[in-house]
Design a protein around this motif. Sequence first.
Motif, PDB file in Angstrom:
ATOM      1  N   SER A 213      31.745  75.034  38.638  1.00  0.00           N
ATOM      2  CA  SER A 213      32.960  74.492  38.028  1.00  0.00           C
ATOM      3  C   SER A 213      33.520  75.410  36.942  1.00  0.00           C
ATOM      4  N   ALA A 214      32.680  76.271  36.390  1.00  0.00           N
ATOM      5  CA  ALA A 214      33.105  77.171  35.308  1.00  0.00           C
ATOM      6  C   ALA A 214      33.221  78.616  35.768  1.00  0.00           C
ATOM      7  N   ALA A 215      33.155  78.838  37.096  1.00  0.00           N
ATOM      8  CA  ALA A 215      33.150  80.206  37.631  1.00  0.00           C
ATOM      9  C   ALA A 215      34.403  80.983  37.241  1.00  0.00           C
ATOM     10  N   LYS A 216      35.548  80.320  37.187  1.00  0.00           N
ATOM     11  CA  LYS A 216      36.801  81.023  36.895  1.00  0.00           C
ATOM     12  C   LYS A 216      37.066  81.157  35.399  1.00  0.00           C
ATOM     13  N   ASP A 217      36.961  80.059  34.678  1.00  0.00           N
ATOM     14  CA  ASP A 217      37.386  80.055  33.271  1.00  0.00           C
ATOM     15  C   ASP A 217      36.255  79.963  32.262  1.00  0.00           C
ATOM     16  N   GLY A 218      34.995  79.862  32.740  1.00  0.00           N
ATOM     17  CA  GLY A 218      33.888  79.744  31.812  1.00  0.00           C
ATOM     18  C   GLY A 218      33.783  78.348  31.226  1.00  0.00           C
ATOM     19  N   ASN A 219      32.924  78.191  30.214  1.00  0.00           N
ATOM     20  CA  ASN A 219      32.754  76.903  29.547  1.00  0.00           C
ATOM     21  C   ASN A 219      32.406  77.145  28.075  1.00  0.00           C
ATOM     22  N   ALA A 220      32.065  76.094  27.379  1.00  0.00           N
ATOM     23  CA  ALA A 220      31.782  76.232  25.943  1.00  0.00           C
ATOM     24  C   ALA A 220      30.593  77.153  25.700  1.00  0.00           C
ATOM     25  N   TYR A 221      29.591  77.094  26.578  1.00  0.00           N
ATOM     26  CA  TYR A 221      28.425  77.965  26.438  1.00  0.00           C
ATOM     27  C   TYR A 221      28.816  79.435  26.588  1.00  0.00           C
ATOM     28  N   SER A 222      29.587  79.719  27.653  1.00  0.00           N
ATOM     29  CA  SER A 222      29.947  81.128  27.922  1.00  0.00           C
ATOM     30  C   SER A 222      30.875  81.683  26.849  1.00  0.00           C
ATOM     31  N   LYS A 223      31.705  80.806  26.266  1.00  0.00           N
ATOM     32  CA  LYS A 223      32.581  81.266  25.182  1.00  0.00           C
ATOM     33  C   LYS A 223      31.747  81.730  23.994  1.00  0.00           C
ATOM     34  N   LYS A 224      30.614  81.050  23.777  1.00  0.00           N
ATOM     35  CA  LYS A 224      29.722  81.432  22.685  1.00  0.00           C
ATOM     36  C   LYS A 224      29.112  82.804  22.954  1.00  0.00           C
ATOM     37  N   VAL A 225      28.750  83.050  24.226  1.00  0.00           N
ATOM     38  CA  VAL A 225      28.189  84.357  24.594  1.00  0.00           C
ATOM     39  C   VAL A 225      29.238  85.447  24.374  1.00  0.00           C
ATOM     40  N   GLU A 226      30.484  85.155  24.751  1.00  0.00           N
ATOM     41  CA  GLU A 226      31.568  86.117  24.549  1.00  0.00           C
ATOM     42  C   GLU A 226      31.731  86.456  23.073  1.00  0.00           C
ATOM     43  N   GLU A 227      31.634  85.451  22.222  1.00  0.00           N
ATOM     44  CA  GLU A 227      31.762  85.675  20.776  1.00  0.00           C
ATOM     45  C   GLU A 227      30.624  86.550  20.258  1.00  0.00           C
ATOM     46  N   MET A 228      29.410  86.284  20.727  1.00  0.00           N
ATOM     47  CA  MET A 228      28.251  87.057  20.273  1.00  0.00           C
ATOM     48  C   MET A 228      28.358  88.509  20.728  1.00  0.00           C
ATOM     49  N   ALA A 229      28.814  88.709  21.969  1.00  0.00           N
ATOM     50  CA  ALA A 229      28.956  90.063  22.493  1.00  0.00           C
ATOM     51  C   ALA A 229      30.026  90.827  21.724  1.00  0.00           C
ATOM     52  N   ALA A 230      31.146  90.147  21.462  1.00  0.00           N
ATOM     53  CA  ALA A 230      32.246  90.782  20.737  1.00  0.00           C
ATOM     54  C   ALA A 230      31.814  91.195  19.339  1.00  0.00           C
ATOM     55  N   ALA A 231      30.960  90.390  18.720  1.00  0.00           N
ATOM     56  CA  ALA A 231      30.510  90.670  17.353  1.00  0.00           C
ATOM     57  C   ALA A 231      29.719  91.965  17.267  1.00  0.00           C
ATOM     58  N   GLU A 232      29.062  92.364  18.365  1.00  0.00           N
ATOM     59  CA  GLU A 232      28.301  93.608  18.342  1.00  0.00           C
ATOM     60  C   GLU A 232      28.939  94.682  19.225  1.00  0.00           C
ATOM     61  N   GLY A 233      30.176  94.438  19.658  1.00  0.00           N
ATOM     62  CA  GLY A 233      30.898  95.440  20.443  1.00  0.00           C
ATOM     63  C   GLY A 233      30.303  95.699  21.810  1.00  0.00           C
ATOM     64  N   ALA A 234      29.683  94.673  22.391  1.00  0.00           N
ATOM     65  CA  ALA A 234      29.028  94.814  23.688  1.00  0.00           C
ATOM     66  C   ALA A 234      29.906  94.265  24.812  1.00  0.00           C
TER      67      ALA A 234
END
Length: 370
Positions: A213-234
Amino acid sequence: MALKCGIVGLPNVGKSTLFNCLSSAKAQAANFPFCTIEPNLGVITVPDERLNKLAEIVHPGQIVPATCEIVDIAGLVKGASKGEGLGNKFLGNIRECDAIIHVIRCFDDDNIIREGGAPIDPEEDKSIIDTELQLKDLETIDAQLKKQEKIANSGDKEAKEALEVLNAYKKALEQGKNARTVAFDDKELQKIAHDLFLLTTKPVLYVANVDESAAKDGNAYSKKVEEMAAAEGAECMTIAAKTEEDIAALDTYEDKKMFLDELGLKESGVDRLIKKAYHLLNLQTFITAGPMEVKAWTFHKGWKAPQCAGVIHTDFEKGFIRAEVIKYEDYIKYGSETAVRDAGKMGVEGKDYVVQDGDIMHFRFNVSKN
């Protein structure tokens, strides 16, 4: 040029399921830790539609895409750096990889229990893996510090430079930061840093594993991963590994495309992941095209023509004379090498030419025999 990426993560986050999608080698997927006792290795191709387009024009005997090795490494657990759960062995497997694909669970499933029965927490999961790798790196640093301090006391210049690198890494790691956050401008220091082969200096791609269900737009969990990755430039991406496994099981391209269309996706997550993994190390491809084969060759972005010639054969680099270069778009537009040449669109380049991704190359060389 061999490229090897290791898939890491906690147990039961979907690593082996993802590996099964990527490779024809099927890793055992089960709901318990350490079902992958030995690292599973798969050689996968890097998707490149340009090769197919060129083949339609050239009609070669074969198409040879670039490849990437993927290693499915058993789930790490808290304490892996001290040998918990066969951790030392698995950490050694990571050391042999060029880049890390870190899979983080971003889906709810009552049938797959998180360690200790705790609720889904991408931030804590990432922190556990980071900490274990950092602790292992600190162990390496401390061992090297003892060795280099003795040598530096005798006035050895190289040992003093090594201490500068080691202390910089030690400070970062003790603050809970990955070694890749430390950069050195001096080339000698860069070489010393490279030769340490620290686990947390390796480039990382964070993969948020979601449900269909989240394959296209992600979900609240994946948004958190995106934030963590962005914070370290990954790098970071979202993928539904179980759904990708279903897509991979389909027989025809048409069936796969229909499935993707229903999900609202332009291409499979597997294809996106392979491309990201390939570019994670700043790699590109040049192409050779002829009646025998259309082939993609891997090189580091920024390499000049002689270095790229050496990818095919060391003699090509040693005896490099010039490179004949056709831009991919021109080859497609004019329809043949002869037509490109007649249109004046074939470039004749020397030793200083910086090869571009997708360049179609023909190298002229001469190696004199003594």
